[in-house]
Motif scaffolding. Sequence first.
Motif, PDB file in Angstrom:
ATOM      1  N   UNK A   1     -77.007  36.922 -67.535  1.00 16.41           N
ATOM      2  CA  UNK A   1     -76.691  35.862 -68.196  1.00 16.41           C
ATOM      3  C   UNK A   1     -77.651  34.733 -68.059  1.00 16.41           C
ATOM      4  N   UNK A   2     -76.953  33.339 -67.762  1.00 19.64           N
ATOM      5  CA  UNK A   2     -78.024  32.403 -67.349  1.00 19.64           C
ATOM      6  C   UNK A   2     -78.471  32.102 -65.853  1.00 19.64           C
ATOM      7  N   UNK A   3     -78.000  33.204 -65.151  1.00 17.53           N
ATOM      8  CA  UNK A   3     -78.175  33.069 -63.971  1.00 17.53           C
ATOM      9  C   UNK A   3     -78.714  34.318 -63.174  1.00 17.53           C
ATOM     10  N   UNK A   4     -79.304  34.350 -61.866  1.00 18.13           N
ATOM     11  CA  UNK A   4     -79.756  35.294 -61.253  1.00 18.13           C
ATOM     12  C   UNK A   4     -78.782  35.722 -60.307  1.00 18.13           C
ATOM     13  N   UNK A   5     -78.185  36.940 -60.203  1.00 16.08           N
ATOM     14  CA  UNK A   5     -77.172  37.615 -59.410  1.00 16.08           C
ATOM     15  C   UNK A   5     -77.677  38.436 -58.406  1.00 16.08           C
ATOM     16  N   UNK A   6     -77.553  37.899 -57.015  1.00 15.98           N
ATOM     17  CA  UNK A   6     -78.033  38.637 -55.861  1.00 15.98           C
ATOM     18  C   UNK A   6     -76.743  39.464 -55.183  1.00 15.98           C
ATOM     19  N   UNK A   7     -76.835  40.414 -54.650  1.00 15.84           N
ATOM     20  CA  UNK A   7     -75.973  41.179 -53.894  1.00 15.84           C
ATOM     21  C   UNK A   7     -76.157  41.759 -52.752  1.00 15.84           C
ATOM     22  N   UNK A   8     -75.118  41.857 -51.704  1.00 16.99           N
ATOM     23  CA  UNK A   8     -75.538  42.242 -50.377  1.00 16.99           C
ATOM     24  C   UNK A   8     -74.052  42.844 -50.144  1.00 16.99           C
TER      25      UNK A   8
ATOM     26  N   UNK B   1     -74.066  34.310 -57.945  1.00 20.39           N
ATOM     27  CA  UNK B   1     -74.848  34.052 -59.159  1.00 20.39           C
ATOM     28  C   UNK B   1     -75.760  32.468 -58.826  1.00 20.39           C
ATOM     29  N   UNK B   2     -77.145  32.663 -58.931  1.00 20.06           N
ATOM     30  CA  UNK B   2     -78.025  31.486 -58.644  1.00 20.06           C
ATOM     31  C   UNK B   2     -78.325  30.988 -59.983  1.00 20.06           C
ATOM     32  N   UNK B   3     -78.115  29.720 -60.187  1.00 20.82           N
ATOM     33  CA  UNK B   3     -78.886  28.925 -61.529  1.00 20.82           C
ATOM     34  C   UNK B   3     -79.960  28.331 -61.196  1.00 20.82           C
ATOM     35  N   UNK B   4     -81.254  28.671 -61.823  1.00 22.62           N
ATOM     36  CA  UNK B   4     -82.378  28.012 -61.637  1.00 22.62           C
ATOM     37  C   UNK B   4     -82.438  26.544 -62.159  1.00 22.62           C
ATOM     38  N   UNK B   5     -83.065  25.593 -61.265  1.00 27.92           N
ATOM     39  CA  UNK B   5     -83.110  24.238 -61.956  1.00 27.92           C
ATOM     40  C   UNK B   5     -84.430  23.768 -61.564  1.00 27.92           C
ATOM     41  N   UNK B   6     -84.940  22.620 -62.138  1.00 26.69           N
ATOM     42  CA  UNK B   6     -86.102  22.175 -61.913  1.00 26.69           C
ATOM     43  C   UNK B   6     -86.057  21.348 -60.792  1.00 26.69           C
ATOM     44  N   UNK B   7     -87.019  21.083 -59.631  1.00 27.37           N
ATOM     45  CA  UNK B   7     -86.821  20.502 -58.580  1.00 27.37           C
ATOM     46  C   UNK B   7     -88.232  19.915 -58.045  1.00 27.37           C
TER      47      UNK B   7
ATOM     48  N   UNK C   1     -99.441  18.813 -64.808  1.00 29.93           N
ATOM     49  CA  UNK C   1     -98.196  19.309 -65.480  1.00 29.93           C
ATOM     50  C   UNK C   1     -96.918  18.907 -64.660  1.00 29.93           C
ATOM     51  N   UNK C   2     -95.654  18.769 -65.298  1.00 32.50           N
ATOM     52  CA  UNK C   2     -94.632  18.107 -64.598  1.00 32.50           C
ATOM     53  C   UNK C   2     -93.521  19.224 -65.049  1.00 32.50           C
ATOM     54  N   UNK C   3     -92.725  19.911 -64.190  1.00 29.41           N
ATOM     55  CA  UNK C   3     -91.800  20.826 -64.533  1.00 29.41           C
ATOM     56  C   UNK C   3     -90.471  20.033 -65.315  1.00 29.41           C
ATOM     57  N   UNK C   4     -90.461  20.438 -66.302  1.00 26.04           N
ATOM     58  CA  UNK C   4     -89.036  19.711 -67.199  1.00 26.04           C
ATOM     59  C   UNK C   4     -87.741  20.298 -67.187  1.00 26.04           C
ATOM     60  N   UNK C   5     -87.839  21.697 -67.132  1.00 25.33           N
ATOM     61  CA  UNK C   5     -86.687  22.617 -67.052  1.00 25.33           C
ATOM     62  C   UNK C   5     -87.003  24.136 -66.616  1.00 25.33           C
ATOM     63  N   UNK C   6     -85.874  24.735 -66.149  1.00 26.24           N
ATOM     64  CA  UNK C   6     -85.900  26.182 -65.915  1.00 26.24           C
ATOM     65  C   UNK C   6     -84.831  26.675 -66.227  1.00 26.24           C
ATOM     66  N   UNK C   7     -84.824  27.874 -67.219  1.00 27.81           N
ATOM     67  CA  UNK C   7     -83.722  28.362 -67.586  1.00 27.81           C
ATOM     68  C   UNK C   7     -84.037  29.909 -67.774  1.00 27.81           C
ATOM     69  N   UNK C   8     -82.764  30.842 -67.766  1.00 27.73           N
ATOM     70  CA  UNK C   8     -83.012  32.139 -68.000  1.00 27.73           C
ATOM     71  C   UNK C   8     -82.461  32.632 -69.542  1.00 27.73           C
ATOM     72  N   UNK C   9     -83.267  33.082 -70.094  1.00 27.72           N
ATOM     73  CA  UNK C   9     -82.927  33.649 -71.436  1.00 27.72           C
ATOM     74  C   UNK C   9     -83.715  34.686 -71.821  1.00 27.72           C
ATOM     75  N   UNK C  10     -82.876  35.788 -72.674  1.00 26.28           N
ATOM     76  CA  UNK C  10     -83.548  37.017 -72.994  1.00 26.28           C
ATOM     77  C   UNK C  10     -84.371  37.925 -71.941  1.00 26.28           C
ATOM     78  N   UNK C  11     -83.738  38.023 -70.693  1.00 26.62           N
ATOM     79  CA  UNK C  11     -83.985  38.617 -69.689  1.00 26.62           C
ATOM     80  C   UNK C  11     -85.334  38.052 -69.246  1.00 26.62           C
ATOM     81  N   UNK C  12     -85.490  36.889 -69.448  1.00 31.69           N
ATOM     82  CA  UNK C  12     -86.970  36.086 -68.824  1.00 31.69           C
ATOM     83  C   UNK C  12     -86.527  34.690 -68.132  1.00 31.69           C
ATOM     84  N   UNK C  13     -87.117  34.449 -67.068  1.00 28.37           N
ATOM     85  CA  UNK C  13     -87.251  33.217 -66.298  1.00 28.37           C
ATOM     86  C   UNK C  13     -88.322  32.443 -66.902  1.00 28.37           C
TER      87      UNK C  13
END
Length: 302
Positions: free
Chosen positions: A186-193, A207-213, A265-277
């Motif tokens: 979905x809108x997150x990266x799922x890591x498993x262990x 589930x990890x959600x990417x954000x601009x930092x 360049x300034x990072x404005x936003x980060x998102x996951x959509x259509x299997x793409x970061x």
Amino acid sequence: MASDDQPGQEPHASAIDDGTKPTLDLGAQPTVELRLDDTAEPEAKSRPRRRRWIWWLVLGIVAIILIIGVILVETVGRTIATGLVRDEIASSLNLESIDGVAVDLGPGSLIVQALTGGLDVVTIDVDSFEVNGLESSVSVVATGVPVVTSNPVDTLSMDVSIAGSEVSKLATTLSGTGLDSIELNGSAIRVSTVFEVFFIQIPVAVDLVPVAAGDAIAFEPESVILGDEQISVADLQANALVSGLAGSLLSSQEFCVASSLPTALTIDSVAIADDTLLIQLSADGIALGDAAWEQYGECPAP
């Protein structure tokens, strides 16, 4: 001298003077008829017509030459400008070559836009671009691009698209613990262990959600699946045993991109959509000739 009249003969009628003045018979006078040659009129009219025809021909030829000249200037100018933009973007992004770089200067006349001071819209697509070890593609859209590079652009946006297949390379960034899988969910990266507690294996997924930092991308934990239960991050962090095991999964992680992108360049936003970061950046109001396009940030050593 003897007279011609003979004695005994009457004088000649023309010689008789009866004392009256001769009269002029107007009706007997010859008339003068003025005739104009009709053939002169068509010839006189044909000359101006012929001259107008010649002038129209000359004007037509001049117009054709001007049109061809404008087309040539437009074509050559667009080719040169496209090459300059391609070289500039390759230099700014540290690309090894200009292969795979497409430039579109917009549909309007390049000459007219240049005379008004700049280009309305410039679109640039880069097929292959590396962001701190991750392969990506880039799309740049700039509006109000001035001819003079020392003047600022109106807007400039850049989208960096990282395919989901590249996300697995973030394993060491997302966790200090060995991960069994990394996938977009979905809108997150799922890591498993899997954690082992008292010889019991417990599967854990976060589930990890990417954000601009700033000049990096942060991955913040949103939800945790422990076994078959979904548990809040706060509850797991409150559990000393679990937080000790899964601490690295439950803390925010950062992926630095500063060393790959100009400081303009300034990072404005980060998102996951259509299997793409998707990383969205901007550089509004910054001149293309600004030194910030040639400067890069630094990322901490791994």
